[in-house]
Design an enzyme around this catalytic site. Structure first.
Site, PDB file in Angstrom:
ATOM      1  CD  GLU A 163      -1.580  -3.404   8.947  1.00 42.24           C
ATOM      2  OE1 GLU A 163      -2.197  -3.765   7.965  1.00 42.24           O
ATOM      3  OE2 GLU A 163      -0.948  -2.352   9.563  1.00 42.24           O
ATOM      4  CD  GLU A 210       1.737   2.891   6.442  1.00 44.81           C
ATOM      5  OE1 GLU A 210       2.094   2.732   7.635  1.00 44.81           O
ATOM      6  OE2 GLU A 210       0.590   2.458   5.957  1.00 44.81           O
ATOM      7  NE  ARG A 244      -0.659   0.091   4.677  1.00 42.49           N
ATOM      8  CZ  ARG A 244      -0.987  -0.320   5.948  1.00 42.49           C
ATOM      9  NH1 ARG A 244      -1.884  -1.583   5.900  1.00 42.49           N
ATOM     10  NH2 ARG A 244      -0.439  -0.396   7.211  1.00 42.49           N
ATOM     11  CG  HIS A 303       2.221  -5.357   8.476  1.00 41.81           C
ATOM     12  ND1 HIS A 303       1.592  -4.931   7.048  1.00 41.81           N
ATOM     13  CD2 HIS A 303       2.509  -4.347   9.326  1.00 41.81           C
ATOM     14  CE1 HIS A 303       1.535  -3.677   7.423  1.00 41.81           C
ATOM     15  NE2 HIS A 303       1.848  -3.406   8.610  1.00 41.81           N
TER      16      HIS A 303
HETATM   17  C1  BGC Z   1       2.157   0.489   9.724  1.00 44.41           C
HETATM   18  C2  BGC Z   1       2.599  -0.407  11.166  1.00 44.41           C
HETATM   19  C3  BGC Z   1       3.116   0.625  12.129  1.00 44.41           C
HETATM   20  C4  BGC Z   1       1.677   1.253  12.513  1.00 44.41           C
HETATM   21  C5  BGC Z   1       1.942   2.201  13.761  1.00 44.41           C
HETATM   22  C6  BGC Z   1       1.040   1.173  10.363  1.00 44.41           C
HETATM   23  O1  BGC Z   1       0.386   2.004   9.233  1.00 44.41           O
HETATM   24  O2  BGC Z   1       1.787  -0.411   8.689  1.00 44.41           O
HETATM   25  O3  BGC Z   1       2.993  -1.620  11.115  1.00 44.41           O
HETATM   26  O4  BGC Z   1       3.903   0.272  13.280  1.00 44.41           O
HETATM   27  O5  BGC Z   1       1.237   2.081  11.182  1.00 44.41           O
HETATM   28  O6  BGC Z   1       1.113   3.195  13.775  1.00 44.41           O
END
Ligand code: BGC
Length: 889
Positions: free
Chosen positions: A733, A461, A459, A754
Site C-alpha cells: 500500500e 477494511e 485488515r 494493495h
Molecule cells: C484504503 C485505500 C483507499 C483510501 C482512501 C484506505 O484506507 O485502503 O486504498 O483508497 O483509504 O481514503
C-alpha cells in the site's frame, strides 16, 4: 483446418446461467492460415424442449454477436453450437463443441421465501453459524433438479451429505438492499429416488457481520440471517414441481465466525449425518419464514464464483521454542489454512495469520482490529481435516498455537481463494526484479478480486474503494477477464449512487465514519471503469448500461465546480504521496483541487466520447462543453503560458500531459520540467495513488523514455522495485510499508497487499512490451514497444476477444528483433522503436527486425547515499554492501 472454439455467452465463464432472454455470443477461430477472416457463420440453437433451429449470417465479427433465435424462457436450457465460413475455404468449419445456456428464474417465478434461524443479532461480536436441514421425497421418474440459492448472510449447500457447489462465501457481497446474487445449481446427480436431504451452513458474512474500519458497523443490512432456496424437480413427462421444504435449524459446530475475526470450530459438536436423510432432528428448531422484499433484485452472477483456486504447500515450518509452529507459505495470499492431523478429543489449536514478520514475530499491528485467528477443537476421531468455512485472511505467515510438542507436525496447506477469473495476460522481460514486481502485481490482483474488487485482504477494511479500482482497471483487464466482476461492482456503484445522489469513495457503502462527500479520482471510477472495460472488450453495451451512472457523476461534479474549477470540499487528492507523514496520508505535494479539476476535465471528455459512440449527439455536445470548460479552468488556474504547472509537482505535470490538458506547444516545457523533477528526486517515486500510474507514460510521451526507465528500475525507496528487494511477494500500500531496516511503517494504514501502486503494470504491457488495443476490443492492435533501461528482452501476451496476441522483442547488439502474433479477424499496426512508419500486419505470425540504439540503454546513474541517515545506511548495507563498507566514517 480452421475450427471454432471458446464459444461463450456475454462475458461469462461456465456454467452459463443468464438473466437475459437473448445473450450475445462470442467465439474464436483457431488453426487459421495467415490473413484468414470469417465471412459468415451459422448458429445452431437446440432448446431442450423445442425444435432446433439454425440461423445463418454474413459477417466477419466473432465477438458479442446478437442472439438470433427466439427468447430463452425462464428456466429454459438451450444447447448452442457455431460454425463459420472463412476466406480460406468454401466449406464451413466443423461445428464448435456445444455449450448449454440456461436462463434463471425471473422475479415472478420465485414462490419460495426466506427462512431464518435467527432474527435478532445480539452482541456486537462474531456470532455462531447455523445448520438448516430439510428432507423431501424424489419420485422415481424425476429426471432433473434445480436449486436456486441465495442468502442474507453466507451459505453452503449440501445434498445427502455431499457438497453441492465449490463456491465459497456465496452469494458474495453486493449492495444487498438492491441485489442478491442467486446460484443456480444442478442437483440431479446428487439426488436418489426416495428420501433425500438438503443441509445448509449459514453465517452472518457481510450481511450481518462487522464491516468497515474504526470499529466498523454490525448488522449493516439487517438483523436476520436467512436462506432463500427454491427447489424444483422435473418429471420425465415434463411436469415441474416446486418442492415445499420444511426447514429446521440448529447451531453449527462453528461457534463464532467473522470475516475479519476468523472462525472457531468445535468438531465435537458436529452432528454426524445432519445433511443426510433419516437424521433425527427432533431437537432442532422450526425456522421463521420471512417474506421477500420484492424490490430487491434476485440476479444471476455476472462474474465467476469465488473458489479455492490454488493450493500451496508451505515453503517452511519452524517450531519456536515455546511450541508455536511458524509457517511461511512463501507467498502473500488471500485464503486460509487447511490442517490435517490426529489429536486427542478436546485439544484446541489456534491459527494466527500475518503478512510479514517484524523482528522474529508475526506482525499483526497492520491488521488493526481484524484478529484473523481461527480455532479448531479436535473431536479426537481419527485423522481430522479442517479449514475455516466463512472467513478469509490476507497472510503469508501463520502460527499454530497449542499443538502438542511431542506430536509430529500436522499437515498444513494454504488455500488460495479468489474470483475464479480466466487468466488473460502475461509479461516477462530480461530484468529479474521487474518480472518479480509484475508477478507481485498479479498476486495483489488475485488477492483483491474476491467477488468484488477490494483494497486489501487483511485488515478491518476489504472495501470496494473506487479510486483503487479506477487506477488499476487497465492492468487488471489485461491480466484477467475481469468484466463480470467489475460489471457486478459497477451495478452496486450505480444503485447506491442513485440512492445517495453521489458516488461514494467505496461501494458497497458502509457508513462507518468515512466522509460521504464526492472525491475526485475516486468517484471518477463511475466513468473510467466502464470506459476501460469498453476499451478492452469492445462491448458498447457496457457503456450504454453505465451511461446513467457516468452522466450523474459528471453532472454532480459540474454542479460542484465553479465554472469548471472544482475548488472546494472534501478531496483525497494524490493520496499517499511518499512525502506525506505516516499519520497524514492525504498530505500531498500536489494541490488536491488541481487534481480534482484535471479529473473533471478528463472524465467529462471520456463521457463525451462515450455519448458519441452511443449516437447521442445532444449529450456529446453537452459533455464536450463541460470538458472544454474544465480544461479551460485548469489552464487558467494552473498552467503558465509556457507550459509549466503551478503546483510544480510530478503528479500535476504527469496529469496535465496524459489527460490532454496542455497544447502541443506546451508539451515540451512540461515534459522537460517533469524530467527535471524526476531527476531531482533521484529517480525515486514522488507520487501517490493518482500520479503514480501516469508518470512513465508522461515521460515517454514527451520524449524521455530514459528517465521513465530509470524511475521504473529504481530500487531505492520509494520505488516500485524497492519492495521486491525487500522480499515482497505482493504490491504494498505504501512505498515503505516496510522500512529498509525491516521495521514496519508506523502509520496505522499499512498493508502489504494493495494493487493500486501496481497500476504501472499497464505501462509494462503497453509500452515496455508494446502491446495495446488500437481499437476497442483489440480488433486493431497497436504494437509499439519502447525498449530501454538495458533490457534485452520483453514479452507480453494477451488473450484478446479474438484470440491470443503476442508481442516479443529481443535486442541483439544494435539489432532489434520483434515477433508478433496477430489473431484471426484482427490486424496490428506496428511502429518499430526509433521509427515513425506504421507497418500493418494481418493475422498470423510475423518477425520484424531493425537496427536500433536507445538512449535509454545508458546504465542508471550510481545512487547517491546519505550515510548519516540510519535508514539509508541500512538500505545501503543491504543493496550496496561494498560501497557501504568503503563509506564507513
Ligand atoms: C484504503 C485505500 C483507499 C483510501 C482512501 C484506505 O484506507 O485502503 O486504498 O483508497 O483509504 O481514503
Amino acid at each position: 483446418m480452421t475450427r471454432v472454439v471458446d464459444l461463450r455467452p456475454e462475458h461469462l465463464t461456465a456454467p452459463y446461467v443468464v438473466d437475459t432472454p437473448r445473450p450475445r455470443l462470442s467465439w474464436r477461430l483457431v488453426d487459421t492460415v495467415d490473413g484468414e477472416r470469417q465471412t459468415g457463420y451459422e448458429i445452431h440453437y437446440a432448446p431442450h424442449a423445442r425444435a432446433p433451429r439454425r440461423v445463418r449470417h454474413d459477417g466477419d465479427e466473432t465477438v458479442l454477436q446478437r442472439w438470433s433465435d427466439g427468447d430463452i424462457g425462464p428456466r429454459e436450457r438451450v444447447d448452442v453450437r457455431v460454425r463459420a465460413w472463412t476466406s480460406a475455404s468454401d466449406e464451413p468449419t466443423p461445428w464448435s463443441a456445444p455449450i448449454t445456456i440456461e436462463r434463471t428464474l425471473t422475479a415472478n417465478d420465485w414462490t419460495s421465501d426466506f427462512v431464518s434461524p435467527s432474527l435478532e443479532a445480539q452482541e456486537d461480536e462474531p456470532r455462531p453459524a447455523f445448520l438448516l436441514r430439510a428432507e423431501f421425497d424424489v419420485p422415481a421418474d424425476v429426471v432433473g433438479a434445480r436449486a436456486y440459492v441465495t442468502a442474507h448472510g453466507v451459505a453452503d449447500l449440501e445434498v445427502n451429505g455431499c457438497d453441492a457447489t465449490d463456491s465459497i462465501l456465496s452469494p458474495g457481497w453486493t449492495s444487498y438492499d438492491h441485489r442478491l446474487v442467486v446460484e443456480t445449481l444442478d442437483l440431479r446427480r446428487l439426488l436418489t429416488p426416495g428420501r433425500n436431504a438438503l443441509g445448509v451452513w449459514l453465517a452472518d458474512g457481510w450481511y450481518r457481520g462487522r464491516l468497515g474500519f474504526g470499529g466498523g458497523l454490525w448488522n449493516v443490512y439487517g438483523n436476520d440471517v436467512s436462506l432463500l432456496l427454491q427447489l424444483e424437480l422435473y418429471h420425465a413427462d415434463g411436469r415441474r414441481i416446486t418442492v415445499p421444504l420444511d426447514w429446521r435449524w440448529s447451531h453449527a459446530p462453528i461457534t463464532r465466525t467473522g470475516l475479519y475475526e476468523g472462525e472457531h470450530h468445535d468438531a465435537r459438536r458436529h452432528p454426524r449425518g445432519w445433511s443426510e436423510p433419516g437424521f433425527d432432528d427432533a431437537a432442532w428448531h422450526a425456522t421463521t419464514v420471512l417474506h421477500r422484499d420484492a424490490t430487491v433484485e434476485l440476479a444471476a452472477p455476472t462474474g465467476p464464483p469465488v473458489r479455492v483456486v490454488e493450493t500451496l504447500r508451505p515453503a517452511s515450518f519452524h517450531r519456536c521454542e515455546d511450541g508455536r509452529i511458524r509457517i511461511d507459505v512463501g507467498q502473500n495470499i488471500t485464503g486460509k489454512l487447511r490442517v490435517r492431523g490426529r489429536a486427542p478429543r478436546g485439544l484446541a489449536i489456534e491459527l494466527h495469520h500475518a503478512e510479514v514478520l517484524e523482528g522474529s514475530e508475526l506482525a499483526t499491528r497492520p491488521l488493526r482490529t481484524a484478529d484473523a485467528i481461527d480455532r479448531y477443537t479436535f473431536a479426537g476421531e481419527g485423522t481430522e481435516t479442517w479449514t475455516p468455512r466463512f472467513t478469509l485472511h490476507g497472510f503469508r505467515f501463520a502460527e499454530i498455537v497449542g499443538w502438542p510438542s511431542d506430536r509430529d507436525l500436522p499437515e498444513v496447506e494454504a488455500l488460495v481463494v479468489h474470483s475464479d477469473m480466466r487468466r488473460r495476460g502475461t509479461f516477462a522481460s530480461s530484468h529479474a526484479l521487474l518480472d518479480r514486481f509484475h508477478e507481485n502485481v498479479v498476486w495483489s490482483m488475485r488477492d483483491n478480486f474476491v467477488g468484488l474488487p477490494i483494497d486489501c485482504p487483511q485488515r478491518d477494511e476489504r472495501l470496494g474503494w473506487t479510486g483503487d479500482v479506477q487506477v488499476f482497471a487497465p492492468a487488471a483487464a489485461f491480466l484477467y477477464d475481469v468484466t463480470g466482476v467489475l460489471q457486478s461492482w459497477l451495478r452496486d456503484l450505480a444503485d447506491e449512487q442513485r440512492d445517495f445522489g453521489s458516488v461514494r469513495s467505496f461501494h458497497p457503502w458502509v457508513d462507518c465514519g468515512f466522509p460521504a462527500d464526492p472525491a475526485a479520482g475516486w468517484g471518477d471510477a463511475a466513468v473510467i471503469v466502464p470506459w476501460t472495460l469498453f476499451e478492452r472488450t469492445g462491448d458498447l453495451r457496457i457503456l450504454a448500461d453505465a451511461l446513467p451512472s457516468m452522466t450523474a457523476w459528471v453532472d454532480e461534479v459540474t454542479a460542484l465546480a465553479d465554472q469548471g474549477h472544482w475548488r472546494s470540499g472534501f478531496q483525497l487528492g494524490d493520496w499517499l504521496d511518499p512525502r506525506a507523514t505516516p499519520e497524514r496520508p492525504g498530505d500531498s505535494a500536489t494541490d488536491p483541487y488541481l487534481v480534482a479539476t484535471a479529473y473533471h476535465a478528463y472524465t467529462a471528455a471520456l463521457l463525451a466520447r462515450a455519448c458519441r459512440l452511443l449516437g447521442d449527439e445532444e449529450r456529446t455536445v453537452r459533455y464536450e462543453a463541460v470538458a472544454a470548460r474544465a480544461r479551460a479552468a485548469f489552464r487558467h488556474e494552473y498552467v503558465t503560458p509556457s507550459g509549466r504547472i503551478v503546483a510544480d509537482s510530478i503528479t500535476s505535470l504527469a496529469m496535465a500531459i496524459t489527460f490532454g490538458l496542455l497544447s502541443c506547444d506546451e508539451l515540451p516545457t512540461a515534459g522537460q520540467r517533469l524530467r527535471a523533477l524526476v531527476e531531482e528526486a533521484d529517480h525515486r517515486v514522488m507520487t501517490g495513488f493518482l500520479g503514480t500510474p501516469l508518470v512513465c507514460d508522461a515521460l515517454v510521451r514527451t520524449g524521455f523514455p530514459d528517465t521513465a526507465y530509470h524511475l521504473l528500475l529504481q530500487t531505492a525507496c520509494p520505488s516500485w522495485l524497492y519492495p521486491v528487494t525487500m522480499g515482497a511477494t505482493t504490491v504494498w500500500e505504501r512505498w515503505d510499508s516496510m522500512l529498509p531496516d525491516g521495521s514496519i511503517n508506523p502509520g496505522e494504514m499499512t498493508s502489504f497487499n494493495h494493487y493500486a501502486l501496481g497500476a504501472v503494470a499497464d505501462f509494462l504491457h503497453r509500452t515496455v512490451a508494446g502491446l495495446a488495443p488500437a481499437e476497442p476490443g483489440y480488433r486493431r492492435i497497436r504494437v509499439a514497444p519502447v525498449p530501454g533501461g538495458g533490457l534485452t528482452h520483453a514479452r507480453a501476451s494477451h488473450q484478446s476477444p479474438y484470440g491470443p496476441v503476442t508481442v516479443s522483442w529481443h535486442r541483439r547488439g544494435t539489432l532489434f528483433e520483434l515477433d508478433v502474433r496477430v489473431p484471426p479477424g484482427t490486424s496490428a499496426e506496428v511502429i518499430m522503436p526509433g521509427g515513425s512508419e506504421v507497418i500493418t500486419l494481418e493475422s498470423g505470425a510475423h518477425q520484424l527486425g531493425r537496427s536500433f540504439r536507445a538512449a535509454a540503454d545508458d546504465p542508471p546513474m550510481p545512487r547517491r547515499w546519505n550515510i548519516h541517515d540510519p535508514l539509508e545506511r541500512a538500505e545501503m548495507e543491504r543493496l550496496a554492501p561494498q560501497a557501504a563498507k568503503e563509506a564507513t566514517p
